[in-house]
Enzyme design. Structure first.
Site, short mmCIF file in Angstrom:
data_model
loop_
_atom_site.label_atom_id
_atom_site.label_comp_id
_atom_site.label_asym_id
_atom_site.label_seq_id
_atom_site.Cartn_x
_atom_site.Cartn_y
_atom_site.Cartn_z
N GLY A 156 0.41 -1.30 0.10
CA GLY A 156 0.03 -0.57 -0.26
C GLY A 156 0.80 1.24 0.51
O GLY A 156 0.07 2.51 0.57
N LEU A 172 4.46 0.91 -4.65
CA LEU A 172 5.78 0.13 -4.89
C LEU A 172 5.22 -1.23 -5.57
O LEU A 172 5.90 -2.42 -5.92
CB LEU A 172 6.74 -0.38 -3.70
CG LEU A 172 7.44 0.86 -3.21
CD1 LEU A 172 8.13 0.63 -2.37
CD2 LEU A 172 8.06 1.94 -4.15
N ASP A 177 3.03 -2.29 -13.84
CA ASP A 177 3.72 -2.72 -12.46
C ASP A 177 3.72 -4.38 -12.89
O ASP A 177 4.45 -4.98 -12.83
CB ASP A 177 2.21 -2.89 -11.73
CG ASP A 177 1.67 -1.38 -11.36
OD1 ASP A 177 2.58 -0.29 -11.17
OD2 ASP A 177 0.36 -1.27 -10.36
C1 GLA Z 1 -0.20 1.99 -10.85
C2 GLA Z 1 -1.38 1.47 -11.92
C3 GLA Z 1 -0.49 0.98 -13.16
C4 GLA Z 1 0.38 3.01 -13.50
C5 GLA Z 1 0.14 3.73 -12.16
C6 GLA Z 1 0.19 5.48 -12.88
O1 GLA Z 1 0.00 1.61 -10.21
O2 GLA Z 1 -1.41 -0.10 -11.09
O3 GLA Z 1 -0.81 0.66 -13.42
O4 GLA Z 1 -1.66 3.62 -14.33
O5 GLA Z 1 -0.67 3.96 -11.77
O6 GLA Z 1 1.61 5.49 -13.66
#
Ligand code: GLA
Length: 348
Positions: free
Chosen positions: A105, A108, A156
């Site tokens: 949370g 990261l 991510d």
């Molecule tokens: C979060 C989301 C990603 C991306 C970022 C912003 O980490 O999981 O998909 O949109 O925010 O760049």
């Protein structure tokens, strides 16, 4: 057939390119050394028993029909089991032990790290090849959308699955081309610092920002905001004009950051990191007081660049430190590391 496997999913840091992934844009993330470990052992019966070791919590559900409605980490486990099976990947009854050296949370990507570790562990335990990494990224992202309620893009998951040591990844979310960009900072360092404000995508303004981009796209009659031009932003009502400007300028900053890294120009990289933050604060409006206070403290300490990472609305900041600069208190050093992988496999 394995009796027990251990898999690891890394978290990620995004050097630059925020809120561009769901707009078919560009980002420059890397997987980090910290992440989530899932140990999976075969069980008889038809259940999944999952233990979050760091929290002292447990979940137990029928493999055939995991109930919906669970919150927190349980939603990820149940969602991964259902989505893997729905995609035709067998999932055996298992006991899962989850542990992490990545705070949850804080922006990261502990979520993607958990999804990736679960996906790799459950497929290996079933004795079948894991879905290919792009398919696994999409499957994990379905879990975020349909089980957790966060309408996230693929940033991510791709960073966590495709990470490489000593390289950031230039990801083009339109073509899904992933190019490693050598990332050796000489004496410079990147650290993350917590704003101490919890960050949860599903309940923040994240989904609203995504919906605003979608509205802007429809109003402009485009396939995606990747095709928008600066003059298009000016035709939109506020705040959509600001959202589109952020996306366009952020894509451009990603290209400039790739060039700065290739040229070893870390002063310029710091300026781009600062400009990204200013745009996220002023145009995308996803900063908070706690994030701004933390950033002001970092700037007073003389960092070469600092910005919020991930979805914003709280969480961590990324700071670039020049050679010899002291790390701010509580800072976590981050550097590019390998993507998700199996750590152990054990036959009976
Ligand atoms: C979060 C989301 C990603 C991306 C970022 C912003 O980490 O999981 O998909 O949109 O925010 O760049």
């Amino acid at each position: 057939m394995f009796e027990r496997v251990v898999a690891f999913g890394p978290g990620r840091v995004n050097v630059i390119g925020e809120h561009t992934d769901y707009n078919d844009g560009l980002s420059l993330p890397f997987a980090i050394e910290q992440g989530v470990r899932v140990s999976a052992a075969r069980e008889s019966g038809g259940e999944i028993v999952a233990c979050a070791l760091d929290r002292g919590e447990q979940d137990r559900f029928a493999l055939a029909d995991p109930p919906r409605g669970a919150g927190g980490w349980r939603a990820f486990v149940r969602g991964m089991v259902v989505e893997l099976r729905a995609a035709g990947h067998p999932v055996p009854a298992a006991r899962l032990e989850i542990s992490a050296d990545l705070p949850a949370g804080v922006g990261l990507s502990s979520s993607a790290a958990l999804e990736v570790a679960l996906g790799l562990a459950l497929s290996a335990l079933a004795g079948v090849p894991a879905p290919d990494r792009m398919a696994l990224a999409r499957l994990c992202s379905r879990v975020e959308r349909e089980w957790v309620g966060a309408q996230t893009g693929l940033l991510d998951q791709l960073a966590s699955l495709f990470g490489q040591a000593e390289a950031a990844l230039r990801i083009d979310f339109r073509s899904l081309a992933i190019e490693p960009v050598p990332f050796q900072l000489g004496g410079w360092r990147l650290v993350t610092v917590d704003s101490c404000e919890p960050h949860e995508l599903s309940s923040s303004g994240y989904n609203e920002r995504r919906a605003e981009c979608e509205r802007a796209r429809v109003l402009l009659g485009l396939d995606s905001l990747r095709d928008a031009a600066p003059r298009d932003a000016a035709r939109l009502p506020a705040p959509l004009d600001r959202r589109v400007r952020h996306v366009l300028e952020e894509n451009d900053r990603v290209e400039q950051a790739v060039a700065a890294l290739s040229a070893g120009d870390y002063v310029q990289l710091g300026c781009l990191i600062d400009a990204s933050h200013a745009s996220l604060r002023d145009l995308y409006e996803c900063s908070t007081e706690a994030v701004e206070d933390t950033r002001a403290r970092l700037q007073r300490a003389g960092v070469a660049g600092a910005r919020m990472v991930g979805g914003g609305f709280g969480g961590q900041l990324l700071a670039l430190l020049a050679p010899g600069a002291a790390a701010p208190p509580g800072a976590l050093a981050v550097c590019p590391a390998a993507g998700g992988r199996l750590l152990e496999t054990c036959r009976r």
